[in-house]
Write a protein that holds these residues in place. Sequence first.
Motif, mmCIF file in Angstrom:
data_model
loop_
_atom_site.group_PDB
_atom_site.id
_atom_site.type_symbol
_atom_site.label_atom_id
_atom_site.label_comp_id
_atom_site.label_asym_id
_atom_site.label_seq_id
_atom_site.Cartn_x
_atom_site.Cartn_y
_atom_site.Cartn_z
ATOM 1 N N MET A 108 0.832 -1.208 0.000
ATOM 2 C CA MET A 108 0.000 0.000 0.000
ATOM 3 C C MET A 108 0.865 1.256 0.000
ATOM 4 O O MET A 108 0.581 2.219 -0.727
ATOM 5 N N VAL A 109 1.921 1.242 0.821
ATOM 6 C CA VAL A 109 2.821 2.392 0.864
ATOM 7 C C VAL A 109 3.476 2.602 -0.496
ATOM 8 O O VAL A 109 3.607 3.736 -0.968
ATOM 9 N N THR A 234 9.738 7.774 11.454
ATOM 10 C CA THR A 234 9.398 9.073 10.878
ATOM 11 C C THR A 234 10.628 9.726 10.264
ATOM 12 O O THR A 234 10.558 10.336 9.190
ATOM 13 N N ARG A 235 11.757 9.588 10.940
ATOM 14 C CA ARG A 235 13.008 10.117 10.398
ATOM 15 C C ARG A 235 13.374 9.395 9.099
ATOM 16 O O ARG A 235 13.840 10.015 8.131
ATOM 17 N N ALA A 236 13.147 8.080 9.063
ATOM 18 C CA ALA A 236 13.492 7.291 7.870
ATOM 19 C C ALA A 236 12.684 7.737 6.664
ATOM 20 O O ALA A 236 13.237 7.929 5.573
ATOM 21 N N VAL A 237 11.372 7.911 6.841
ATOM 22 C CA VAL A 237 10.545 8.299 5.690
ATOM 23 C C VAL A 237 10.797 9.748 5.291
ATOM 24 O O VAL A 237 10.559 10.128 4.138
ATOM 25 N N GLU A 241 12.766 7.067 0.672
ATOM 26 C CA GLU A 241 11.487 6.690 0.101
ATOM 27 C C GLU A 241 10.628 5.987 1.144
ATOM 28 O O GLU A 241 11.098 5.117 1.875
ATOM 29 N N ALA A 242 9.351 6.379 1.210
ATOM 30 C CA ALA A 242 8.433 5.787 2.183
ATOM 31 C C ALA A 242 8.252 4.298 1.932
ATOM 32 O O ALA A 242 8.136 3.499 2.876
ATOM 33 N N SER A 243 8.226 3.897 0.659
ATOM 34 C CA SER A 243 8.031 2.479 0.332
ATOM 35 C C SER A 243 9.203 1.634 0.812
ATOM 36 O O SER A 243 9.016 0.516 1.318
ATOM 37 N N GLN A 244 10.421 2.156 0.660
ATOM 38 C CA GLN A 244 11.601 1.430 1.133
ATOM 39 C C GLN A 244 11.575 1.278 2.650
ATOM 40 O O GLN A 244 11.874 0.212 3.196
#
Length: 298
Positions: A108-109, A234-237, A241-244
């Motif tokens: 979904m992401v 939150t830091r990662a996205v 990339e949010a999907s990663q």
Amino acid sequence: MRLANNPALLAISAGICWGTSGLVMRFLGAYGFEAVEIATLRLLIAAGVVSTLALRHAKGMRIPVRQLPWLAMMGAGCLFLYSLCYVRAVEEISLSLTAVLIYTSPAMVMLLSAAFFQEPLTRPKLLALTLTFCGCSLAAGLFPATLHYSWRGIGFALLAALLYALYAVLAKQRAQQCDALTITAWSMVFGAVAALLIVDIPHGLSLVRASPGSLIWIVIIGLLNTALPYLLYTRAVSLGEASQAAMMASVEPIVATLLGMAVFHEVPGIWAWLGIFLVISGLRISVAHSARVSKKEG
């Protein structure tokens, strides 16, 4: 590359922290806490800790008023409502099927990110997603197993997956305008407020008074299983990339399986070991792909 600036390591670290939550929930459940009470306690502790960190930061918790509705949606909707849907799903269907349906969220992401952020749907991403989902299915015991199906339970689980995915997408979107720490702090506050509106507060307090030792596990689930992973995620996205990030956080069920072996002497079968191998393979592909993208952008 430092952890604070490496989205792959940040997302994996978040998944590891989330993977220990099942262990802590078992201990809290033994004290008599219900799932909704656990969700409320973890959000209250996390909101207090993350808000304190944000207030000590140079920017504090100052944020444009127009951002508050989005953060309320992330907190009350994506954080707290996700927990409620997860609990209702487990009441209707098996825990293993719930876990697998929740891990449709990286797909979904990926689709939402492609639509909103023009993140490419590359072959390495799709391969990593397939391996990770199949691995989670096996590690959770979906196959071979006899499962109880309920369309209502499946609906709750898929809604929880959608809310989890929406958090990643909204966090990515808000991070373009606000600091990741501030986003997490306000989300936690709104989530905690929503939880307090429906939880049986007297019952929860009576359990704490009857079992003061439970406070240790309450603090752990608030800090290690909620505040820290959501800060990392939150830091990662916000950095990549949010999907990663969603795929890399899927290390969570593997951590839960290994903890079950170490603490409760649960011995996984051959299918679970195959699932662990597939998830790790998917993660390696995700990390390698993320490194190649970062190198090109650098």
